[in-house]
Design a protein around this motif. Structure first.
Motif, PDB file in Angstrom:
ATOM      1  N   UNK A 158       0.717  -1.172  -0.148  1.00  0.00           N
ATOM      2  CA  UNK A 158      -0.102  -0.162  -0.074  1.00  0.00           C
ATOM      3  C   UNK A 158       0.932   1.196   0.036  1.00  0.00           C
ATOM      4  N   UNK A 159       1.714   1.308   1.002  1.00  0.00           N
ATOM      5  CA  UNK A 159       2.734   2.434   1.001  1.00  0.00           C
ATOM      6  C   UNK A 159       3.675   2.664  -0.305  1.00  0.00           C
ATOM      7  N   UNK A 160       4.054   1.492  -0.733  1.00  0.00           N
ATOM      8  CA  UNK A 160       4.867   1.442  -2.043  1.00  0.00           C
ATOM      9  C   UNK A 160       3.972   2.250  -2.927  1.00  0.00           C
ATOM     10  N   UNK A 161       2.896   2.005  -3.131  1.00  0.00           N
ATOM     11  CA  UNK A 161       1.761   2.649  -4.272  1.00  0.00           C
ATOM     12  C   UNK A 161       1.679   3.939  -4.229  1.00  0.00           C
ATOM     13  N   UNK A 162       2.020   4.749  -3.025  1.00  0.00           N
ATOM     14  CA  UNK A 162       2.161   6.187  -3.042  1.00  0.00           C
ATOM     15  C   UNK A 162       3.181   6.810  -3.669  1.00  0.00           C
ATOM     16  N   UNK A 163       4.317   6.073  -3.856  1.00  0.00           N
ATOM     17  CA  UNK A 163       5.562   6.748  -4.272  1.00  0.00           C
ATOM     18  C   UNK A 163       5.894   6.327  -5.962  1.00  0.00           C
ATOM     19  N   UNK A 164       6.550   7.303  -6.631  1.00  0.00           N
ATOM     20  CA  UNK A 164       6.717   6.946  -8.265  1.00  0.00           C
ATOM     21  C   UNK A 164       7.961   6.083  -8.147  1.00  0.00           C
ATOM     22  N   UNK A 165       8.855   5.915  -7.426  1.00  0.00           N
ATOM     23  CA  UNK A 165       9.800   4.936  -7.537  1.00  0.00           C
ATOM     24  C   UNK A 165      10.222   4.381  -6.226  1.00  0.00           C
ATOM     25  N   UNK A 166       9.236   3.443  -5.753  1.00  0.00           N
ATOM     26  CA  UNK A 166       9.677   2.706  -4.390  1.00  0.00           C
ATOM     27  C   UNK A 166      10.663   1.666  -4.436  1.00  0.00           C
ATOM     28  N   UNK A 167      10.970   1.324  -3.135  1.00  0.00           N
ATOM     29  CA  UNK A 167      11.638   0.215  -3.152  1.00  0.00           C
ATOM     30  C   UNK A 167      10.656  -1.015  -3.009  1.00  0.00           C
ATOM     31  N   UNK A 168      11.183  -2.359  -3.442  1.00  0.00           N
ATOM     32  CA  UNK A 168      10.370  -3.633  -3.689  1.00  0.00           C
ATOM     33  C   UNK A 168       9.677  -3.876  -2.293  1.00  0.00           C
ATOM     34  N   UNK A 169       8.560  -3.903  -1.928  1.00  0.00           N
ATOM     35  CA  UNK A 169       7.897  -4.369  -0.737  1.00  0.00           C
ATOM     36  C   UNK A 169       8.552  -5.708  -0.229  1.00  0.00           C
ATOM     37  N   UNK A 170       8.630  -6.547  -1.049  1.00  0.00           N
ATOM     38  CA  UNK A 170       9.191  -8.136  -0.769  1.00  0.00           C
ATOM     39  C   UNK A 170      10.669  -7.779  -0.332  1.00  0.00           C
ATOM     40  N   UNK A 171      11.427  -7.182  -0.931  1.00  0.00           N
ATOM     41  CA  UNK A 171      12.758  -6.703  -0.432  1.00  0.00           C
ATOM     42  C   UNK A 171      12.666  -6.195   0.877  1.00  0.00           C
ATOM     43  N   UNK A 172      11.909  -5.374   1.133  1.00  0.00           N
ATOM     44  CA  UNK A 172      12.020  -4.622   2.576  1.00  0.00           C
ATOM     45  C   UNK A 172      11.773  -5.671   3.378  1.00  0.00           C
ATOM     46  N   UNK A 173      10.432  -6.550   3.255  1.00  0.00           N
ATOM     47  CA  UNK A 173      10.416  -7.558   4.395  1.00  0.00           C
ATOM     48  C   UNK A 173      11.628  -8.147   4.993  1.00  0.00           C
TER      49      UNK A 173
END
Length: 322
Positions: free
Chosen positions: A103-118
């Motif tokens: 959800x938070x990644x969807x707010x950004x133009x160039x987010x970090x990969x959520x799976x990598x952050x986990x």
């Protein structure tokens, strides 16, 4: 933004509640590529300060700039450049960490990969667990991952290692070091002196809404004067501590004798260079009163010593006893 401009600039910040100033003229700056902790006791004004810097509260007076912009009037584009980790993050209790990060990644133009952050924050084992079932430390790691998702230029972290186990604290500190190396500015609050000693480029000590010390950890420690540390077999009575102070002050100016808060078997003689004459005088005083000294040393000062001194968290000084 100019590379030379600070990531955060705070000048004479005042914030009041019900007519009481909880932040009273605070000034500091945070450079890009710098880790800058605000260190202080509960109620000192740390969290209020970072909430103003984050744009969650409006300053009553003074100037605050984040990436050269007033955070209270910040546009969404500025907020996307700042990673926030504040207390009581307000996560949906039924959501899972993997859902929250997507959800938070969807707010950004160039987010970090959520799976990598986990994986980065060590939440793989609970990625599918509802937020309400996470431990306090797991919630902290998730909040840290949320702060990282937008590749921020500045991170504002309120007690980032609170509630974490030793392994998670160590990993989080390593991640913060990496962010600094990548050029991000990091403003954090903490009670943890280990966080400060292992991370800080500079640190500000805040007490009762005011900055009482600022500089590198080494500079803060160096500002403390010499001292002689004493440990006694049994706690001293206040009258004995006063008697020791009166004896030490004879012929010596600027001397302070302090007991350690909560431990009256320890005392510090400060403001005078320990020498054989001082040591002999102290041992004579102890012998005359039948008090056994179990430890006596010319003590090197630590950041904890300086913090306790600047925030007044020591026993009452007795250098004014005649």
């Amino acid at each position: 933004m100019s590379e030379s401009a600070p990531a955060v600039l705070v000048h004479d910040l005042v914030k009041e509640y019900s007519g009481r100033a909880v932040v009273a003229g605070v000034s500091f700056d945070v450079a890009r590529g710098e880790v800058f902790p605000l260190l202080g006791p509960n109620g000192a004004g740390k969290t209020t300060t970072v909430e103003v810097v984050a744009g969650y509260r409006q300053a009553d007076a003074g100037e605050v700039r984040v990436l050269r912009v007033d955070p209270w009037r910040a546009s969404p584009s500025l907020r996307a450049r700042v990673g926030l980790m504040l207390q009581n993050g307000g996560m949906e209790p039924r959501a899972r960490p993997d859902e929250i990060l997507r959800l938070y990644a969807a707010f950004h133009a160039r987010p970090r990969d959520p799976d990598d952050l986990i994986d980065l924050v060590g939440l793989r084992g609970v990625a599918g667990t509802r937020y309400r079932r996470l431990s306090g430390g797991e919630r902290q790691r998730l909040a840290f991952a949320v702060a990282l998702v937008g590749r921020p230029e500045l991170l504002i972290l309120d007690e980032p290692t609170a509630g974490m186990d030793p392994g998670a604290r160590s990993s989080t500190r390593e991640l913060i070091r990496g962010l600094r190396s990548d050029g991000a500015g990091v403003l954090l609050t903490t009670h943890d002196l280990v966080d400060v000693e292992r991370l800080a480029d500079r640190v500000a000590i805040i007490d009762a809404g005011r900055i009482v010390g600022i500089g590198t950890p080494a500079e803060l420690v160096a500002a403390a004067g010499p001292r002689l540390a004493l440990r006694f077999e049994k706690p001293l009575e206040m009258g004995e501590l006063a008697s020791l102070a009166a004896m030490v002050r004879r012929g010596r100016k600027g001397v302070t004798v302090r007991g350690e808060l909560g431990d009256r078997s320890t005392a510090f003689i400060e403001g005078v260079m320990p020498d054989p004459g001082l040591v002999a005088a102290v041992t004579r005083w102890a012998a005359a009163r039948g008090v056994l000294i179990t430890e006596l040393r010319a003590a090197g000062r630590t950041l904890e010593d300086r913090y306790l001194e600047l925030t007044g968290q020591t026993a009452v000084a007795t250098d004014d006893v005649a």
